[in-house]
Write a protein that holds these residues in place. Sequence first.
Motif, PDB file in Angstrom:
ATOM      1  N   GLY A 164       5.821   3.633  14.323  1.00 54.55           N
ATOM      2  CA  GLY A 164       4.699   4.059  13.502  1.00 54.55           C
ATOM      3  C   GLY A 164       3.770   2.934  13.109  1.00 54.55           C
ATOM      4  N   ALA A 165       3.974   1.735  13.662  1.00 53.25           N
ATOM      5  CA  ALA A 165       3.061   0.627  13.367  1.00 53.25           C
ATOM      6  C   ALA A 165       1.693   0.939  13.969  1.00 53.25           C
ATOM      7  N   PRO A 166       0.635   0.551  13.282  1.00 54.41           N
ATOM      8  CA  PRO A 166      -0.691   0.778  13.844  1.00 54.41           C
ATOM      9  C   PRO A 166      -0.933  -0.099  15.073  1.00 54.41           C
ATOM     10  N   ALA A 167      -2.002   0.179  15.775  1.00 57.90           N
ATOM     11  CA  ALA A 167      -2.343  -0.581  16.975  1.00 57.90           C
ATOM     12  C   ALA A 167      -2.638  -2.036  16.626  1.00 57.90           C
ATOM     13  N   SER A 168      -2.293  -2.914  17.546  1.00 57.07           N
ATOM     14  CA  SER A 168      -2.591  -4.335  17.380  1.00 57.07           C
ATOM     15  C   SER A 168      -4.096  -4.551  17.468  1.00 57.07           C
ATOM     16  N   ILE A 169      -4.526  -5.705  17.029  1.00 58.35           N
ATOM     17  CA  ILE A 169      -5.951  -6.075  17.065  1.00 58.35           C
ATOM     18  C   ILE A 169      -6.067  -7.261  18.008  1.00 58.35           C
ATOM     19  N   THR A 170      -6.730  -7.048  19.123  1.00 60.92           N
ATOM     20  CA  THR A 170      -6.822  -8.107  20.116  1.00 60.92           C
ATOM     21  C   THR A 170      -8.150  -8.836  19.991  1.00 60.92           C
ATOM     22  N   ALA A 171      -8.187 -10.056  20.536  1.00 62.75           N
ATOM     23  CA  ALA A 171      -9.392 -10.896  20.484  1.00 62.75           C
ATOM     24  C   ALA A 171     -10.472 -10.271  21.372  1.00 62.75           C
TER      25      ALA A 171
ATOM     26  N   ILE B  71       3.642  -4.041   3.186  1.00 64.01           N
ATOM     27  CA  ILE B  71       4.745  -3.198   2.706  1.00 64.01           C
ATOM     28  C   ILE B  71       4.150  -1.853   2.339  1.00 64.01           C
ATOM     29  N   VAL B  72       4.638  -0.807   3.007  1.00 59.33           N
ATOM     30  CA  VAL B  72       4.127   0.553   2.797  1.00 59.33           C
ATOM     31  C   VAL B  72       5.191   1.358   2.072  1.00 59.33           C
ATOM     32  N   GLN B  73       4.817   1.896   0.893  1.00 58.74           N
ATOM     33  CA  GLN B  73       5.783   2.651   0.067  1.00 58.74           C
ATOM     34  C   GLN B  73       5.325   4.070  -0.129  1.00 58.74           C
TER      35      GLN B  73
ATOM     36  N   ASP C 126       0.773   5.184   8.319  1.00 56.74           N
ATOM     37  CA  ASP C 126       1.217   6.546   8.020  1.00 56.74           C
ATOM     38  C   ASP C 126       2.700   6.658   7.702  1.00 56.74           C
ATOM     39  N   ARG C 127       3.449   5.568   7.828  1.00 57.85           N
ATOM     40  CA  ARG C 127       4.880   5.608   7.574  1.00 57.85           C
ATOM     41  C   ARG C 127       5.277   4.494   6.624  1.00 57.85           C
ATOM     42  N   ALA C 128       6.290   4.771   5.828  1.00 60.95           N
ATOM     43  CA  ALA C 128       6.833   3.738   4.933  1.00 60.95           C
ATOM     44  C   ALA C 128       7.566   2.695   5.760  1.00 60.95           C
ATOM     45  N   GLY C 129       7.546   1.481   5.290  1.00 60.63           N
ATOM     46  CA  GLY C 129       8.274   0.412   5.960  1.00 60.63           C
ATOM     47  C   GLY C 129       7.644  -0.937   5.688  1.00 60.63           C
ATOM     48  N   THR C 130       8.241  -1.952   6.264  1.00 60.16           N
ATOM     49  CA  THR C 130       7.725  -3.311   6.157  1.00 60.16           C
ATOM     50  C   THR C 130       7.211  -3.705   7.529  1.00 60.16           C
TER      51      THR C 130
ATOM     52  N   ILE D 294       0.849  -1.189   0.000  1.00 57.18           N
ATOM     53  CA  ILE D 294       0.000   0.000   0.000  1.00 57.18           C
ATOM     54  C   ILE D 294       0.885   1.240   0.000  1.00 57.18           C
ATOM     55  N   THR D 295       0.258   2.377  -0.277  1.00 53.04           N
ATOM     56  CA  THR D 295       0.965   3.650  -0.253  1.00 53.04           C
ATOM     57  C   THR D 295       0.930   4.231   1.162  1.00 53.04           C
ATOM     58  N   VAL D 296       1.861   5.136   1.457  1.00 51.49           N
ATOM     59  CA  VAL D 296       1.878   5.811   2.750  1.00 51.49           C
ATOM     60  C   VAL D 296       0.539   6.516   2.944  1.00 51.49           C
ATOM     61  N   GLY D 297      -0.055   6.337   4.119  1.00 51.81           N
ATOM     62  CA  GLY D 297      -1.380   6.885   4.414  1.00 51.81           C
ATOM     63  C   GLY D 297      -2.502   5.950   4.014  1.00 51.81           C
ATOM     64  N   GLY D 298      -2.155   4.816   3.433  1.00 49.57           N
ATOM     65  CA  GLY D 298      -3.153   3.844   2.990  1.00 49.57           C
ATOM     66  C   GLY D 298      -3.680   3.002   4.142  1.00 49.57           C
ATOM     67  N   THR D 299      -4.699   2.224   3.841  1.00 50.16           N
ATOM     68  CA  THR D 299      -5.341   1.396   4.862  1.00 50.16           C
ATOM     69  C   THR D 299      -5.338  -0.072   4.466  1.00 50.16           C
TER      70      THR D 299
END
Length: 122
Positions: free
Chosen positions: A81-88, A120-122, A100-104, A56-61
Amino acid sequence: MLALFARHARLHFASFCLLALGACGGASTQPTSDPQPSATVNATNALRFTPTPVRITVGGTVTFTFGSVEHDLFFDNAPDGAPASITAPTSNTSVTRTFDRAGTFVFNCHIHPGMSGTVIVQ
Protein backbone atom coordinates in the motif's frame (compact mmCIF):
# COMPACT_ATOMS: atom_id res chain seq x y z
CA MET A 1 33.84 15.45 61.88
CA LEU A 2 33.85 12.29 59.77
CA ALA A 3 30.09 11.88 60.30
CA LEU A 4 29.49 15.44 59.05
CA PHE A 5 31.58 14.77 55.94
CA ALA A 6 29.68 11.53 55.22
CA ARG A 7 26.34 13.33 55.57
CA HIS A 8 27.38 16.05 53.08
CA ALA A 9 28.70 13.43 50.66
CA ARG A 10 25.36 11.59 50.75
CA LEU A 11 23.44 14.83 50.12
CA HIS A 12 25.65 15.73 47.17
CA PHE A 13 25.30 12.23 45.73
CA ALA A 14 21.50 12.32 46.09
CA SER A 15 21.35 15.72 44.39
CA PHE A 16 23.51 14.45 41.54
CA CYS A 17 21.25 11.40 41.04
CA LEU A 18 18.11 13.55 40.91
CA LEU A 19 19.68 15.88 38.36
CA ALA A 20 20.85 12.95 36.24
CA LEU A 21 17.40 11.34 36.26
CA GLY A 22 15.78 14.61 35.27
CA ALA A 23 18.20 15.11 32.39
CA CYS A 24 17.51 11.64 30.99
CA GLY A 25 13.75 11.96 31.03
CA GLY A 26 13.28 14.53 28.26
CA ALA A 27 14.73 12.80 25.21
CA SER A 28 12.55 10.74 22.93
CA THR A 29 13.05 9.23 19.49
CA GLN A 30 9.32 8.95 18.90
CA PRO A 31 7.41 11.81 17.31
CA THR A 32 5.18 13.52 19.85
CA SER A 33 2.66 15.32 17.64
CA ASP A 34 -0.78 13.95 16.88
CA PRO A 35 -1.37 12.68 13.34
CA GLN A 36 -2.60 15.30 10.90
CA PRO A 37 -4.53 14.94 7.61
CA SER A 38 -1.55 16.32 5.68
CA ALA A 39 2.13 17.14 6.04
CA THR A 40 4.98 18.62 4.02
CA VAL A 41 8.47 17.15 3.81
CA ASN A 42 11.29 19.19 2.29
CA ALA A 43 14.24 17.64 0.46
CA THR A 44 16.96 20.12 1.36
CA ASN A 45 20.14 21.22 -0.37
CA ALA A 46 21.93 19.88 2.73
CA LEU A 47 20.87 16.36 1.63
CA ARG A 48 18.26 15.83 4.34
CA PHE A 49 14.52 15.25 4.42
CA THR A 50 12.92 17.52 6.99
CA PRO A 51 10.92 17.15 9.11
CA THR A 52 11.09 13.44 9.72
CA PRO A 53 9.28 11.54 10.92
CA VAL A 54 5.89 13.01 10.06
CA ARG A 55 2.57 11.59 11.32
CA ILE A 56 -0.58 11.63 9.24
CA THR A 57 -3.98 9.97 9.38
CA VAL A 58 -5.07 7.15 7.06
CA GLY A 59 -6.09 8.74 3.75
CA GLY A 60 -3.85 11.73 4.44
CA THR A 61 -1.32 13.28 2.11
CA VAL A 62 2.32 14.24 2.22
CA THR A 63 3.67 16.88 -0.14
CA PHE A 64 7.34 16.34 -0.91
CA THR A 65 8.98 19.64 -1.87
CA PHE A 66 12.24 19.60 -3.81
CA GLY A 67 14.56 22.62 -4.07
CA SER A 68 17.29 23.31 -6.58
CA VAL A 69 19.22 20.08 -5.82
CA GLU A 70 17.80 17.06 -7.63
CA HIS A 71 16.61 14.14 -5.49
CA ASP A 72 14.43 11.09 -5.96
CA LEU A 73 12.29 9.27 -3.41
CA PHE A 74 11.69 5.53 -3.14
CA PHE A 75 9.64 3.60 -0.59
CA ASP A 76 12.14 0.73 -0.28
CA ASN A 77 10.90 -2.21 1.80
CA ALA A 78 7.71 -0.32 2.66
CA PRO A 79 4.58 -2.26 3.63
CA ASP A 80 1.96 -3.06 1.02
CA GLY A 81 0.00 0.00 0.00
CA ALA A 82 2.99 2.35 -0.23
CA PRO A 83 2.44 5.18 -2.68
CA ALA A 84 4.36 5.37 -5.94
CA SER A 85 8.00 6.39 -5.81
CA ILE A 86 9.09 9.79 -7.09
CA THR A 87 11.74 9.56 -9.76
CA ALA A 88 14.12 12.26 -11.01
CA PRO A 89 14.14 14.96 -12.22
CA THR A 90 12.65 16.61 -9.18
CA SER A 91 14.42 19.94 -8.79
CA ASN A 92 12.22 22.96 -8.06
CA THR A 93 8.98 21.01 -7.83
CA SER A 94 6.52 19.49 -5.36
CA VAL A 95 4.81 16.10 -5.53
CA THR A 96 1.94 14.95 -3.30
CA ARG A 97 1.32 11.34 -2.32
CA THR A 98 -1.72 9.86 -0.55
CA PHE A 99 -1.31 7.18 2.13
CA ASP A 100 -4.39 4.91 2.24
CA ARG A 101 -3.10 2.35 4.74
CA ALA A 102 -1.78 2.54 8.28
CA GLY A 103 1.87 1.74 8.74
CA THR A 104 5.39 3.10 8.88
CA PHE A 105 6.72 4.08 5.47
CA VAL A 106 10.47 4.66 5.21
CA PHE A 107 11.66 6.48 2.11
CA ASN A 108 15.13 6.99 0.66
CA CYS A 109 16.87 9.12 -1.94
CA HIS A 110 18.78 6.80 -4.26
CA ILE A 111 20.79 9.71 -5.65
CA HIS A 112 22.13 10.53 -2.17
CA PRO A 113 22.68 7.32 -0.13
CA GLY A 114 21.90 7.77 3.54
CA MET A 115 19.25 10.43 2.88
CA SER A 116 16.03 8.99 4.32
CA GLY A 117 12.85 9.83 6.14
CA THR A 118 9.72 8.27 7.61
CA VAL A 119 5.96 8.75 7.30
CA ILE A 120 3.89 7.23 10.09
CA VAL A 121 0.26 6.69 9.08
CA GLN A 122 -2.25 6.09 11.89
